[in-house]
Design an enzyme around this catalytic site. Structure first.
Site, PDB file in Angstrom:
ATOM      1  N   LYS A   1      33.461  59.576  18.484  1.00  0.00           N
ATOM      2  CA  LYS A   1      34.759  60.251  18.424  1.00  0.00           C
ATOM      3  C   LYS A   1      34.607  61.772  18.551  1.00  0.00           C
ATOM      4  CE  LYS A   1      35.901  58.799  14.316  1.00  0.00           C
ATOM      5  NZ  LYS A   1      34.754  57.962  13.982  1.00  0.00           N
TER       6      LYS A   1
ATOM      7  N   GLU B   1      35.536  67.619   8.975  1.00  0.00           N
ATOM      8  CA  GLU B   1      34.394  66.817   8.578  1.00  0.00           C
ATOM      9  C   GLU B   1      33.088  67.609   8.679  1.00  0.00           C
ATOM     10  OE1 GLU B   1      34.866  63.149  10.608  1.00  0.00           O
ATOM     11  OE2 GLU B   1      33.975  61.992   8.992  1.00  0.00           O
TER      12      GLU B   1
ATOM     13  N   LYS C   1      47.915  52.437  23.467  1.00  0.00           N
ATOM     14  CA  LYS C   1      49.330  52.790  23.565  1.00  0.00           C
ATOM     15  C   LYS C   1      49.433  54.101  24.315  1.00  0.00           C
ATOM     16  CE  LYS C   1      51.969  54.768  19.994  1.00  0.00           C
ATOM     17  NZ  LYS C   1      52.495  54.744  18.630  1.00  0.00           N
TER      18      LYS C   1
ATOM     19  N   ARG D   1      52.672  56.210  25.355  1.00  0.00           N
ATOM     20  CA  ARG D   1      54.127  56.255  25.386  1.00  0.00           C
ATOM     21  C   ARG D   1      54.650  56.834  26.697  1.00  0.00           C
ATOM     22  NH1 ARG D   1      55.926  58.331  19.598  1.00  0.00           N
ATOM     23  NH2 ARG D   1      55.565  56.298  18.679  1.00  0.00           N
TER      24      ARG D   1
ATOM     25  N   HIS E   1      48.915  53.081  32.206  1.00  0.00           N
ATOM     26  CA  HIS E   1      47.465  53.190  31.993  1.00  0.00           C
ATOM     27  C   HIS E   1      46.808  51.856  32.301  1.00  0.00           C
ATOM     28  CE1 HIS E   1      47.404  50.852  28.212  1.00  0.00           C
ATOM     29  NE2 HIS E   1      48.614  51.337  28.057  1.00  0.00           N
TER      30      HIS E   1
ATOM     31  N   LEU F   1       9.555  40.345  49.822  1.00  0.00           N
ATOM     32  CA  LEU F   1       9.216  40.512  51.230  1.00  0.00           C
ATOM     33  C   LEU F   1      10.459  40.843  52.055  1.00  0.00           C
ATOM     34  CD1 LEU F   1       7.439  40.308  53.735  1.00  0.00           C
ATOM     35  CD2 LEU F   1       7.648  37.825  53.613  1.00  0.00           C
TER      36      LEU F   1
ATOM     37  N   GLU G   1      11.047  44.992  38.735  1.00  0.00           N
ATOM     38  CA  GLU G   1      10.042  43.991  38.396  1.00  0.00           C
ATOM     39  C   GLU G   1       8.628  44.482  38.643  1.00  0.00           C
ATOM     40  OE1 GLU G   1      11.033  40.413  40.475  1.00  0.00           O
ATOM     41  OE2 GLU G   1      12.384  39.778  38.881  1.00  0.00           O
TER      42      GLU G   1
ATOM     43  N   SER H   1      31.569  36.482  60.218  1.00  0.00           N
ATOM     44  CA  SER H   1      30.636  36.296  61.330  1.00  0.00           C
ATOM     45  C   SER H   1      30.180  34.838  61.393  1.00  0.00           C
ATOM     46  CB  SER H   1      29.419  37.193  61.138  1.00  0.00           C
ATOM     47  OG  SER H   1      28.397  36.822  62.041  1.00  0.00           O
TER      48      SER H   1
ATOM     49  N   HIS I   1      27.221  32.174  61.797  1.00  0.00           N
ATOM     50  CA  HIS I   1      25.804  32.238  61.436  1.00  0.00           C
ATOM     51  C   HIS I   1      25.179  30.859  61.566  1.00  0.00           C
ATOM     52  CE1 HIS I   1      26.461  30.327  57.477  1.00  0.00           C
ATOM     53  NE2 HIS I   1      27.617  30.962  57.507  1.00  0.00           N
TER      54      HIS I   1
ATOM     55  N   LYS J   1      23.529  27.545  60.517  1.00  0.00           N
ATOM     56  CA  LYS J   1      23.708  26.743  59.312  1.00  0.00           C
ATOM     57  C   LYS J   1      22.480  25.919  58.948  1.00  0.00           C
ATOM     58  CE  LYS J   1      28.453  27.373  59.768  1.00  0.00           C
ATOM     59  NZ  LYS J   1      28.847  28.199  60.926  1.00  0.00           N
TER      60      LYS J   1
END
Lengths: 513, 102
Positions: free
Chosen positions: A45, A70, A219, A221, A225, A292, A314, A457, A459, A461
Site C-alpha cells: 500500500k 504510520e 468501486k 463511482r 474500469h 533442436l 532448462e 494456411s 498444411h 496432415k
C-alpha cells in the site's frame, strides 16, 4: 433526453503513471476525488501511495503531498530510495511535502482534557497543498490514526472532514487503509470506505505456498474500469508494475508474410513456412527434438539477417551452444554479429510476474524479429495454474503486439504424448501447434512429427518420421501402417486393414496409407 | 517555583478554542500566580508552527517549561487532567481527592 445525457460532464481522469494500472482504471483515477486503497500488512500500500506521487513528479511534473500516520518521513525516504525515488531531492525542489502525523515515540501519550478535533492537522494539510501547489495527495494509512486518539467517534467524523477538505482543494488523492484479512471486510474500522468515491484492493494472497500479488478495482463511482483481480509485482528500481490481461486487446495485425522455420522440410509441411507474426507451440516429450527446433528456428532467422532472441529455462548457455554446434549451427558467430541473444535463467530465480517483466524488458531492448522460449513448461513449476495461465496469455499478447514470430516449447508429461498444462492453456492462443512424438515400432523407438494446427494456411496432415544427425533435423516419409501415435499407443495395421480403411474414407487416405 | 512556559495551539475563534483559552487563563491565575508565560498560536495563521511541532489535534497545550515536556489536548475543561499534565496535582493530593470520593 439523449441530449441531456450527453451534456453531463464526463468525469475527467488523472493518469497515475503507475505502469499498467491506468489501463485497468481506463485512463486513471477520477480527477479531484479520493480513492481508498485497502490491503493487508505487506500488500504494498505504501509503495503504491508513494509511487502515485513519484510518477506525478517524474511525468507531468505535478507536486504531491504525503500525509503519513504510520511510518516516519525518514523511514519512507529511506525505503523508497530502493525504487529510485529521491524524495529528499524532491522536497528541496518543492515538489514533495510531508505532513508528519506519525506517532512520536519519544514522548508520552498526550493527556486528553476535554473535547478536541483534528483542526491542526487539517490546517497543516491545507498549508502543504497550497505551498507546493500539489495536484496529488497520499494519506498512509487512515487506520493508524485511530490508535493515536481515544475518541474513535471524533476520528471518524474528522476522516470525513479530511476527505471533504481534499475535494475542496481539488486534489486527486489516495487514502490507504489496513484490512485484517485478504477476503474479509474492506477496512479495519469499517468507515474508511465511506469517505472515498473509489475503492481499490491490493492483495498478497498465499496460494499453493506461493505469494501472489493482485490489484482489484472494487468501486469506481461514475466511471468505467476493468473488473477482477490483476497480478502485479514490485520491482527494485521501478516500483509497482501491474500486468493487465484482458485489458490487452486482440488488435494485432495479421500478416501473410512467411518466414522460414529453419528447416526446408518443415516449411513444406507448414505450407511454405511460419507466418511472420504468429506464435507456434512445439510440444513433445523430453529428448524428442524440441530444443533442436528452437536452434533451427534461430539459425534460420539469423541466416536471413533477422535478430533472434532465445529465452532458455532448462539449459545453460554453454549447453545450448554446444548442442547447436553438434547440429552444425554456429551460435557464437551469430551472437558476435548481433543477430542472436540468448538469455538463460532458472525458473526458480524469480516469480512469474518478475520473469514476464524481465522478458518484456529484454524484448524491448533487443527488438528481435523472432523469439523462442525453451521451455515454457519449465515455468509451470514456479507458479500456480492460474498464475501460469495469466503469464502465458500476457506473454503471448505481448509478443503478438511486437509482430514477431514466437516459438514456444512445451514438455509432455509422458514419453508417448498426452496433454500438458502448458498445452491446455496455450493451445487456443497459438496460431500453430507442432507435435513431436515417440513412435514405438517393432522394438525400436522412432520420432514422429506432425502439424496439428496452422491458422490461415493449408498444411501437411501426415505424421512423418524425424531423424536427427550432425547436420540437424530431417523430416522423412509418413509413417505407414501405424495408427494411434497421438494417443501414445501406436498399433500396426496389417495391409488388408489399411486398404479396408482406405475404402471407407475414400481414395485420399488409401494413397497415403 | 520554576517559571512555566505554556503554548496553546488553537484554530481561529471556534467555541472550543475560546473555551480552551479561558480555561487555561483561569487555571494559571489560580495555580501559578503570575509565574508563567502563556503563548496562544492560531494554526490557521501559522500552520508551519503546527507542522514543526507535529500537532494534530486542537486545542493542544504544550508545557515546554519546566521539563518534562507535556502535551494536553482538548478544551481543558477537565481541570484535574490539566493539573495532572502540568505536574501541579501532587500525588498525595490526588490520592486524597480519591479518598474523598469514596
Amino acid at each position: 433526453m439523449t441530449e441531456q445525457l450527453q451534456e453531463q460532464p464526463v468525469l475527467e481522469k488523472l493518469a497515475t503513471g503507475i505502469p499498467g494500472f491506468d489501463s485497468l482504471a481506463v485512463g486513471g483515477l477520477t480527477k479531484g476525488r479520493a480513492t481508498l486503497l485497502s490491503g493487508t500488512a505487506g500488500s504494498a500500500k505504501t509503495v503504491f501511495a508513494a509511487q502515485f506521487l513519484a510518477e506525478g513528479i517524474r511525468g507531468p511534473g505535478e507536486a504531491g503531498v504525503f500525509i503519513t500516520f504510520e511510518e516516519s518521513p525518514a523511514d519512507i525516504r529511506r525505503n523508497m530510495l530502493g525504487f529510485g525515488w529521491d524524495i529528499a531531492k524532491w522536497e528541496e525542489e518543492g515538489k514533495w511535502a510531508f505532513v508528519d502525523a506519525s506517532p512520536q515515540p519519544a514522548e508520552e501519550a498526550a493527556i486528553e482534557a476535554g473535547k478536541y478535533d483534528l483542526g491542526a492537522l487539517m490546517a497543516r494539510i491545507e498549508n502543504a497543498v497550497r505551498e507546493t501547489d500539489a495536484k496529488r495527495v497520499s494519506v498512509d494509512s487512515l487506520g493508524a490514526i485511530f490508535t493515536q486518539f481515544a475518541d474513535a467517534h471524533m476520528v471518524r467524523a474528522e476522516l470525513f472532514r479530511i476527505a471533504t477538505v481534499l475535494k475542496q482543494l481539488n486534489v486527486t488523492s489516495i487514502l490507504t487503509a489496513e484490512r485484517a484479512e485478504e477476503f474479509g471486510p474492506i477496512s479495519r474500522y469499517g468507515v474508511e470506505e465511506f469517505v472515498a468515491d473509489n475503492v481499490i484492493v491490493l492483495r498478497n494472497a498465499l496460494e499453493a505456498e506461493k505469494r501472489r500479488r493482485t490489484v482489484e478495482i472494487l468501486k469506481f463511482r461514475g466511471t468505467n474500469h476493468q473488473k477482477g483481480e490483476y497480478p502485479f509485482t514490485v520491482m527494485p528500481g521501478q516500483g509497482i508494475i501491474v500486468i493487465p490481461l484482458s485489458a490487452i486487446e486482440l488488435s494485432q495485425k495479421s500478416s501473410d508474410n512467411r518466414v522460414t522455420s529453419g528447416s526446408p522440410e518443415m516449411d513444406k509441411m507448414c505450407g511454405g513456412g511460419f507466418f511472420r507474426d504468429s506464435v507456434i507451440l512445439v510440444s513433445g516429450a523430453t529428448g524428442c527434438g524440441k530444443t533442436l527446433m528452437v536452434t533451427e528456428f534461430a539459425n534460420g532467422g539469423a541466416a536471413m539477417g533477422e535478430k533472434c532472441l532465445i529465452f532458455a529455462f532448462e539449459e545453460s548457455r554453454g549447453q545450448l551452444f554446444r548442442n547447436a554446434s553438434g547440429w552444425g549451427v554456429d551460435f557464437e558467430k551469430w551472437e558476435n554479429e548481433g543477430r542472436l541473444k540468448v538469455v538463460c535463467a532458472y525458473p526458480e530465480s524469480a516469480g512469474l510476474e518478475d520473469h514476464l517483466i524481465n522478458m518484456k524488458a529484454v524484448i524491448d531492448e533487443f527488438k528481435p524479429n523472432r523469439i523462442a522460449v525453451d521451455s515454457l513448461s519449465a515455468l509451470e513449476r514456479v507458479s500456480t495454474i492460474k498464475g501460469f495461465r495469466e503469464f502465458v496469455i500476457s506473454l503471448t499478447s505481448f509478443i503478438k503486439h511486437q509482430e514477431v514470430a514466437g516459438l514456444f516449447t512445451a514438455v509432455t508429461p509422458t514419453l508417448m504424448g498426452g496433454p500438458s498444462v502448458t498445452e491446455t492453456h496455450i493451445s487456443t492462443i497459438t496460431d500453430s501447434i507442432i507435435l513431436l512424438r515417440y513412435v514405438e515400432m517393432f522394438g525400436e523407438v522412432h520420432r514422429g512429427i506432425t502439424v496439428l494446427k496452422m491458422r490461415g494456411s493449408a498444411h501437411d496432415k501426415d505424421i512423418r518420421e524425424v531423424t536427427i544427425d550432425g547436420s540437424g533435423m530431417h523430416i522423412g516419409e509418413a509413417f505407414s501402417g501405424v495408427t494411434g501415435i497421438l494417443s501414445g499407443m501406436p498399433m500396426h495395421v496389417v495391409a488388408g486393414e489399411a486398404e479396408r480403411l482406405g475404402e471407407m474414407f475414400g481414395a485420399e487416405v488409401a494413397v497415403r496409407g | 517555583m520554576n517559571d512555566y512556559l505554556l503554548k496553546l495551539y488553537i484554530t481561529g475563534q471556534t467555541p472550543r478554542s475560546v473555551q480552551a483559552v479561558r480555561n487555561l487563563e483561569r487555571i494559571c491565575k489560580e495555580k501559578l500566580k503570575g509565574q508563567y508565560r502563556m503563548v496562544v498560536i492560531d494554526v490557521l495563521e501559522r500552520p508551519q508552527l503546527a507542522e514543526d511541532e507535529k500537532i494534530l489535534a486542537t486545542p493542544t497545550l504544550i508545557k515546554e517549561l519546566p521539563s518534562p515536556l507535556r502535551r494536553i489536548i482538548g478544551d481543558l475543561s477537565d481541570t484535574e487532567k490539566v493539573l495532572l499534565g502540568l505536574d501541579l496535582l501532587m500525588v498525595s493530593e490526588s490520592a486524597h481527592a480519591k479518598g474523598d470520593r469514596e
